[in-house]
Design an enzyme around this catalytic site. Structure first.
Site, PDB file in Angstrom:
ATOM      1  CD  GLU A  87     -31.047  11.329  15.051  1.00  0.00           C
ATOM      2  OE1 GLU A  87     -31.460  11.747  13.961  1.00  0.00           O
ATOM      3  OE2 GLU A  87     -30.229  11.916  15.737  1.00  0.00           O
TER       4      GLU A  87
ATOM      5  CG  HIS B 291     -31.612  15.432  13.909  1.00  0.00           C
ATOM      6  ND1 HIS B 291     -30.716  14.446  13.566  1.00  0.00           N
ATOM      7  CD2 HIS B 291     -31.083  16.591  13.474  1.00  0.00           C
ATOM      8  CE1 HIS B 291     -29.679  15.005  12.935  1.00  0.00           C
ATOM      9  NE2 HIS B 291     -29.882  16.303  12.865  1.00  0.00           N
TER      10      HIS B 291
ATOM     11  CB  THR C 178     -27.258  20.291  19.174  1.00  0.00           C
ATOM     12  OG1 THR C 178     -26.053  21.067  19.260  1.00  0.00           O
ATOM     13  CG2 THR C 178     -28.188  20.677  20.306  1.00  0.00           C
TER      14      THR C 178
ATOM     15  N   GLY D  19     -32.307  20.636  15.322  1.00  0.00           N
ATOM     16  CA  GLY D  19     -31.307  21.704  15.323  1.00  0.00           C
ATOM     17  C   GLY D  19     -31.436  22.685  14.175  1.00  0.00           C
TER      18      GLY D  19
ATOM     19  N   GLY E 247     -15.822  24.672  16.120  1.00  0.00           N
ATOM     20  CA  GLY E 247     -15.994  25.118  14.738  1.00  0.00           C
ATOM     21  C   GLY E 247     -17.043  26.218  14.702  1.00  0.00           C
ATOM     22  NE  ARG E 248     -19.028  28.060   8.429  1.00  0.00           N
ATOM     23  CZ  ARG E 248     -18.553  27.146   7.594  1.00  0.00           C
ATOM     24  NH1 ARG E 248     -18.647  25.869   7.893  1.00  0.00           N
ATOM     25  NH2 ARG E 248     -17.988  27.504   6.462  1.00  0.00           N
TER      26      ARG E 248
ATOM     27  NE  ARG F 290     -24.826  13.724  11.998  1.00  0.00           N
ATOM     28  CZ  ARG F 290     -25.435  14.864  11.664  1.00  0.00           C
ATOM     29  NH1 ARG F 290     -26.018  15.601  12.604  1.00  0.00           N
ATOM     30  NH2 ARG F 290     -25.503  15.260  10.415  1.00  0.00           N
TER      31      ARG F 290
ATOM     32  NE  ARG G  47      -9.476  17.922  14.083  1.00  0.00           N
ATOM     33  CZ  ARG G  47      -9.849  17.538  12.874  1.00  0.00           C
ATOM     34  NH1 ARG G  47      -9.508  16.363  12.425  1.00  0.00           N
ATOM     35  NH2 ARG G  47     -10.578  18.335  12.116  1.00  0.00           N
TER      36      ARG G  47
HETATM   37  C1  8YV Z   1     -29.992  18.397   9.085  1.00  0.00           C
HETATM   38  C2  8YV Z   1     -27.948  18.120  10.551  1.00  0.00           C
HETATM   39  O1  8YV Z   1     -31.310  18.689   9.224  1.00  0.00           O
HETATM   40  O2  8YV Z   1     -27.082  19.406   8.776  1.00  0.00           O
HETATM   41  C3  8YV Z   1     -26.893  18.547   9.611  1.00  0.00           C
HETATM   42  O3  8YV Z   1     -25.779  18.006   9.731  1.00  0.00           O
HETATM   43  O4  8YV Z   1     -27.701  17.444  11.456  1.00  0.00           O
HETATM   44  C4  8YV Z   1     -29.372  18.476  10.436  1.00  0.00           C
HETATM   45  O5  8YV Z   1     -29.571  19.654  11.107  1.00  0.00           O
HETATM   46  C5  8YV Z   1     -29.842  17.059   8.440  1.00  0.00           C
HETATM   47  O6  8YV Z   1     -28.517  16.674   8.372  1.00  0.00           O
HETATM   48  C6  8YV Z   1     -30.439  17.071   7.064  1.00  0.00           C
HETATM   49  O7  8YV Z   1     -29.863  16.117   6.219  1.00  0.00           O
END
Ligand code: 8YV
Length: 328
Positions: free
Chosen positions: A272, A290, A241, A292, A159-160, A243, A181
């Site tokens: 987490e 976490h 990076t 990212g 994806g992106r 889930r 997919r």
């Molecule tokens: C966010 C993330 O900081 O955006 C996402 O899906 O995994 C993270 O980088 C987090 O979800 C904030 O709710």
């Protein structure tokens, strides 16, 4: 007379400019102390709010959503991933769910490359030698990592973010492979000179670096099972990076310990903020909390997206970033 401002409850502390703007636009309840909400506090918020602006630290399952008050009409998630929200249950109650895609793509991709380099070139191990005062001088055979140039990078989920990782990796001379997919458009495939693998198993067996970028869904839970990770080469490294739930962490820790996989870079974890104790202390695992999307710019842009979604909903339009269960 001006229409009543919607009651917006924000579950965590957001960057100051975002909070200021939200207070100007809405009847906003902030969480200045930034204490994560208990289940009870979350239910109380769902009963008072017209709009809830939650984050990944709020578990909005069907049971919690069943307690929502009749005013609650929008869940404007601060974050792109929405696996902590039972979107089908929300929609069934007439609650729209939105997220913040796009604005954290580049930051997440940067962090992925940082982990590829950190694991491949043993950056954390090297830095900790210095910090411990144990650097005795250069040696031709000491602290050797592995070159990333010309290596095969296998991206799971194109994806992106997967594509943004691919663009960066090309600048480092890596060859792009991916499992998705369905194949990406021919324009993108050509731009990235990317090779599509319909079979994840076959791709895993041939990659030097594997990086996970798919969402967490029932179909991707433990996608990287013990069996699949054992297909990887002993010199390969695994980066996640996306889930934590996508990787069987205990199996990964065992494979890292036995040397069946050379290294791993993880920014996300299955439970987490708890970290699987088997992962701790492994010299070939770089573990991050976490981070990212953790840039000032990214978090402000995410807040802007939340505001735009609430405003368009307030104005009676469809919010731009609605999520629907079939997106999974
Ligand atoms: C966010 C993330 O900081 O955006 C996402 O899906 O995994 C993270 O980088 C987090 O979800 C904030 O709710």
């Amino acid at each position: 007379m001006a229409a009543r401002k919607p009651k917006v409850i924000v579950t965590r502390k957001l960057p100051d400019p975002v909070e200021t703007r939200m207070r100007e636009l809405f009847d906003t309840e902030l969480n200045l102390a930034d204490v994560p909400m208990s289940r009870q506090a979350l239910i109380a918020a769902l009963q008072r709010a017209d709009v809830l602006a939650p984050t990944i630290t709020d578990r909005l399952d069907a049971e919690v959503l069943a307690e929502a008050g009749e005013h609650l009409k929008l869940i404007a998630n601060f974050g792109a991933g929405f696996d902590h929200i039972d979107v089908a249950a929300a929609n069934a109650r007439g609650i729209v769910v939105t997220n913040t895609p796009g604005v954290l793509t580049e930051d997440a991709a940067d962090l992925t490359l940082a982990l590829i380099l950190a694991v491949g070139r043993r950056l954390v191990e090297g830095a900790s030698v210095i910090q411990a005062g144990k650097f005795d001088g250069w040696s031709p055979t000491w602290m050797l990592g592995r070159r990333v140039t010309h290596k095969r990078l296998g991206i799971i989920g194109m994806g992106r973010i997967g594509q943004a990782v691919a663009r960066r990796a090309r600048a480092f001379g890596m060859q792009i492979h991916y499992h998705n997919r369905k194949p990406v458009s021919s324009r993108i495939a050509e731009e990235l000179e990317a090779t599509y693998w319909e079979s994840l198993d076959q791709m895993l067996a041939r990659m030097d670096i594997v990086s996970v970028h798919s969402p967490h869904t029932p179909a991707t839970y433990h996608l990287l099972s013990a069996r699949r990770m054992k297909l990887m080469q002993p010199t390969a490294i695994l980066i996640n990076t996306a889930r934590g739930e996508i990787i069987d962490e205990t199996a990964l820790a065992d494979l890292l310990k036995s040397g069946a996989i050379a290294g791993a870079g993880l920014d996300v974890f299955e439970f987490e903020p708890k970290i699987n104790p088997k992962l701790l202390g492994l010299p070939n695992a770089v573990l991050l909390p976490h981070m990212g999307s953790a840039t000032i710019e990214g978090r402000i842009d995410m807040g802007e997206k939340v505001i735009i979604n609430i405003r368009t909903w307030m104005d009676g339009h469809k919010p731009p970033d609605r999520v629907i269960p079939s997106m999974l």
